[in-house]
Design a protein around this motif. Structure first.
Motif, mmCIF file in Angstrom:
data_model
loop_
_atom_site.group_PDB
_atom_site.id
_atom_site.type_symbol
_atom_site.label_atom_id
_atom_site.label_comp_id
_atom_site.label_asym_id
_atom_site.label_seq_id
_atom_site.Cartn_x
_atom_site.Cartn_y
_atom_site.Cartn_z
ATOM 1 N N VAL A 1 3.547 -4.474 3.175
ATOM 2 C CA VAL A 1 4.330 -3.236 3.276
ATOM 3 C C VAL A 1 3.384 -2.049 3.130
ATOM 4 O O VAL A 1 2.496 -2.063 2.272
ATOM 5 C CB VAL A 1 5.398 -3.159 2.153
ATOM 6 C CG1 VAL A 1 6.103 -1.804 2.149
ATOM 7 C CG2 VAL A 1 6.430 -4.277 2.287
ATOM 8 N N VAL A 2 3.568 -1.039 3.969
ATOM 9 C CA VAL A 2 2.887 0.250 3.765
ATOM 10 C C VAL A 2 3.964 1.315 3.596
ATOM 11 O O VAL A 2 4.915 1.388 4.379
ATOM 12 C CB VAL A 2 1.966 0.628 4.948
ATOM 13 C CG1 VAL A 2 1.362 2.016 4.724
ATOM 14 C CG2 VAL A 2 0.855 -0.402 5.131
ATOM 15 N N LEU A 3 3.815 2.133 2.551
ATOM 16 C CA LEU A 3 4.734 3.243 2.286
ATOM 17 C C LEU A 3 3.986 4.559 2.485
ATOM 18 O O LEU A 3 2.771 4.630 2.215
ATOM 19 C CB LEU A 3 5.222 3.196 0.832
ATOM 20 C CG LEU A 3 5.876 1.891 0.376
ATOM 21 C CD1 LEU A 3 5.996 1.881 -1.158
ATOM 22 C CD2 LEU A 3 7.255 1.743 1.014
ATOM 23 N N ALA A 4 4.698 5.579 2.920
ATOM 24 C CA ALA A 4 4.108 6.929 2.982
ATOM 25 C C ALA A 4 5.228 7.900 2.607
ATOM 26 O O ALA A 4 6.045 8.270 3.448
ATOM 27 C CB ALA A 4 3.543 7.225 4.355
ATOM 28 N N VAL A 5 5.267 8.252 1.334
ATOM 29 C CA VAL A 5 6.389 9.045 0.823
ATOM 30 C C VAL A 5 6.052 10.533 0.936
ATOM 31 O O VAL A 5 5.168 11.037 0.233
ATOM 32 C CB VAL A 5 6.701 8.675 -0.654
ATOM 33 C CG1 VAL A 5 7.967 9.408 -1.118
ATOM 34 C CG2 VAL A 5 6.866 7.178 -0.827
ATOM 35 N N LEU B 1 0.856 -1.197 0.000
ATOM 36 C CA LEU B 1 0.000 0.000 0.000
ATOM 37 C C LEU B 1 0.887 1.240 0.000
ATOM 38 O O LEU B 1 1.795 1.356 0.825
ATOM 39 C CB LEU B 1 -0.876 0.021 1.266
ATOM 40 C CG LEU B 1 -1.681 1.307 1.475
ATOM 41 C CD1 LEU B 1 -2.745 1.476 0.384
ATOM 42 C CD2 LEU B 1 -2.343 1.308 2.855
ATOM 43 N N ASP B 2 0.627 2.160 -0.932
ATOM 44 C CA ASP B 2 1.311 3.457 -0.917
ATOM 45 C C ASP B 2 0.286 4.494 -0.466
ATOM 46 O O ASP B 2 -0.621 4.869 -1.222
ATOM 47 C CB ASP B 2 1.862 3.782 -2.320
ATOM 48 C CG ASP B 2 2.720 5.037 -2.311
ATOM 49 O OD1 ASP B 2 3.043 5.539 -1.215
ATOM 50 O OD2 ASP B 2 3.060 5.521 -3.411
ATOM 51 N N ALA B 3 0.419 4.932 0.786
ATOM 52 C CA ALA B 3 -0.540 5.891 1.367
ATOM 53 C C ALA B 3 -0.124 7.305 0.988
ATOM 54 O O ALA B 3 1.046 7.657 1.109
ATOM 55 C CB ALA B 3 -0.562 5.737 2.878
ATOM 56 N N GLY B 4 -1.068 8.107 0.509
ATOM 57 C CA GLY B 4 -0.733 9.450 0.015
ATOM 58 C C GLY B 4 0.073 9.338 -1.267
ATOM 59 O O GLY B 4 1.084 10.009 -1.442
ATOM 60 N N THR C 1 -1.442 -1.066 -4.264
ATOM 61 C CA THR C 1 -2.592 -0.198 -4.016
ATOM 62 C C THR C 1 -2.090 1.185 -3.636
ATOM 63 O O THR C 1 -1.231 1.318 -2.757
ATOM 64 C CB THR C 1 -3.454 -0.748 -2.855
ATOM 65 O OG1 THR C 1 -3.839 -2.083 -3.166
ATOM 66 C CG2 THR C 1 -4.699 0.096 -2.646
ATOM 67 N N GLY C 2 -2.614 2.201 -4.294
ATOM 68 C CA GLY C 2 -2.312 3.583 -3.927
ATOM 69 C C GLY C 2 -3.576 4.225 -3.399
ATOM 70 O O GLY C 2 -4.653 4.034 -3.977
ATOM 71 N N ILE C 3 -3.459 4.951 -2.304
ATOM 72 C CA ILE C 3 -4.626 5.695 -1.811
ATOM 73 C C ILE C 3 -4.239 7.161 -1.668
ATOM 74 O O ILE C 3 -3.140 7.488 -1.218
ATOM 75 C CB ILE C 3 -5.162 5.127 -0.469
ATOM 76 C CG1 ILE C 3 -6.469 5.840 -0.072
ATOM 77 C CG2 ILE C 3 -4.138 5.213 0.658
ATOM 78 C CD1 ILE C 3 -7.271 5.111 0.985
#
Ligand SMILES: C[S@@+](CC[C@H](N)C(=O)[O-])C[C@H]1O[C@@H](n2cnc3c(N)ncnc32)[C@H](O)[C@@H]1O
Length: 282
Positions: A136-140, A70-73, A93-95
Motif C-alpha cells: 500500500v502507498v498512501l499520500a495524505v 509507505l506513507d509518502a509525504g 515507512t514514512g518518507i
C-alpha cells in the motif's frame, strides 16, 4: 516571505505553543466531520476530525496485519501512528522531504508490538526503495506539493506489488471548470504557496491543482486502475475557520489564501477528494 503553516510550526512547537501542538502536532491536514453540523470550532474537535480524515483514507486501503505500507509525504507521522496503534506486524515507512518533520516523526512515533517503523528523509518523486517493496502507498494531502504528480505515480507503479493499492487525497477542480480555472490558476497557486509554503525546497514548483480528468488520464497512462473516487468536500468545510484562526495569530496577511480556498470550496470550484487505485494483478 512568511509561511506560518509550515515554517513556523517547528518554532511554535519548540515554544510549547499548545494551540499549534494540538492542531498540527500529529497531523498536518484538513479535518473530516461525518456530520459537519456537529463541528464546534474547538482545537480538540479539529484534532479528532484530523484523525478521522486519515481513517477515511485508510478505509480505502484494505489494511491488514502484516502489510508493508509507505506513507509518502508523511509529515509528522500522524497516519503512521494510527496504523501503528491499530494493527500488528506492519512494516511502516514514512518518507518526507523535510528533515525537521522526519525528525519529529521519528521521535514521537515509536513502534507498538510487532510493528516496524522507518522514517526516511527523501523525495516522494524519487523513492529510495526497491521495486515492488510495498502493498500500500498512501499520500495524505500532499501530492499537490510534490514536484510532479506524473513522477510520483511512476514511482508508485514501480514500488507497489501486483494488486497493491495507492490511496491519496487532493483538492480537485471539476472538469467543467477546467477552462475557466486557467484564468485563476496563477493567482490561486501563488496565494496558496505563499501562505502554506512550498513545504520543502525553494526550487519546488508552486502548489497546484488538477482536474478529475487529469487524474483519469494519469492513471490510464501509468497503468493503475481507478478503484473509487470519494468526494468528501462537505465533510471538510469546518476546517477553514479553525485553520484561518490559527494562521491569523501568526501572520494576518496569510489568511487570504485560506479564505480564498474556503470561498472556492463553498461555490463548488474546489472539491476535496479521496482517490484510490490498484496495480494490475500480474
Ligand atoms: C499538508 S502536509 C501533509 C502531511 C501528512 N501527510 C499529514 O497528513 O499529516 C504536506 C507534506 O508534504 C511534504 N512534501 C512536500 N513535497 C514533498 C516531496 N517532494 N516528497 C516528500 N514529501 C513532500 C511536506 O513536507 C509536508 O509534510
Amino acid at each position: 516571505m512568511t509561511r506560518p503553516y509550515f515554517d513556523d510550526l517547528p518554532r511554535l512547537f519548540a515554544q510549547n505553543d499548545t494551540a499549534a501542538l494540538q492542531a498540527f502536532g500529529k497531523h498536518i491536514h484538513w479535518g473530516f466531520w461525518a456530520d459537519p453540523a456537529t463541528a464546534d470550532g474547538s482545537l480538540e474537535d479539529f484534532f479528532q476530525a484530523a484523525e478521522q480524515l486519515s481513517r477515511q483514507l485508510l478505509a480505502h486501503a484494505d489494511i491488514d496485519d502484516g502489510l508493508q505500507i509507505l506513507d509518502a509525504g508523511c509529515g509528522f507521522g500522524g497516519t503512521i501512528a494510527l496504523l501503528n496503534g491499530d494493527y500488528q506486524n506492519l512494516h511502516l515507512t514514512g518518507i518526507n522531504i523535510n528533515g525537521e518533520q522526519v525528525e519529529r516523526a521519528s521521535q514521537t512515533v515509536q513502534p507498538q508490538g510487532s510493528n516496524q517503523l522507518n522514517f526516511v528523509c527523501g523525495n516522494a518523486c524519487q523513492l529510495p526503495f526497491a521495486d515492488q517493496a510495498f502493498d500500500v502507498v498512501l499520500a495524505v494531502e500532499c501530492i499537490f506539493a510534490f514536484p510532479s504528480r506524473e513522477q510520483f505515480f511512476a514511482e508508485v507503479r514501480r514500488v507497489l506489488r501486483p494488486g497493491g493499492k495507492l490511496v491519496l487525497c487532493d483538492f480537485l477542480i471539476p472538469n467543467s471548470l477546467g477552462g475557466l480555472w486557467k484564468a485563476f490558476e496563477g493567482v490561486t497557486n501563488y496565494l496558496v504557496t505563499r501562505a502554506y509554503g512550498k513545504f520543502t525546497a525553494e526550487d519546488n514548483p508552486p502548489i497546484n491543482f488538477w482536474t478529475f480528468a487529469q487524474y483519469a488520464q494519469l492513471a490510464a497512462a501509468t497503468g493503475l486502475s481507478s478503484l473509487k473516487i470519494e468526494d468528501i468536500t462537505p465533510n471538510t468545510v469546518p476546517t477553514y475557520p479553525v485553520v484561518n484562526r490559527l494562521m491569523k495569530a501568526v501572520d494576518p496577511s496569510s489568511t487570504a489564501a485560506t479564505s480564498g480556498l474556503a470561498f472556492l470550496t463553498r461555490i463548488g470550484a474546489i472539491r476535496y477528494v479521496i482517490l484510490s487505485y490498484q496495480m494490475p494483478l500480474a
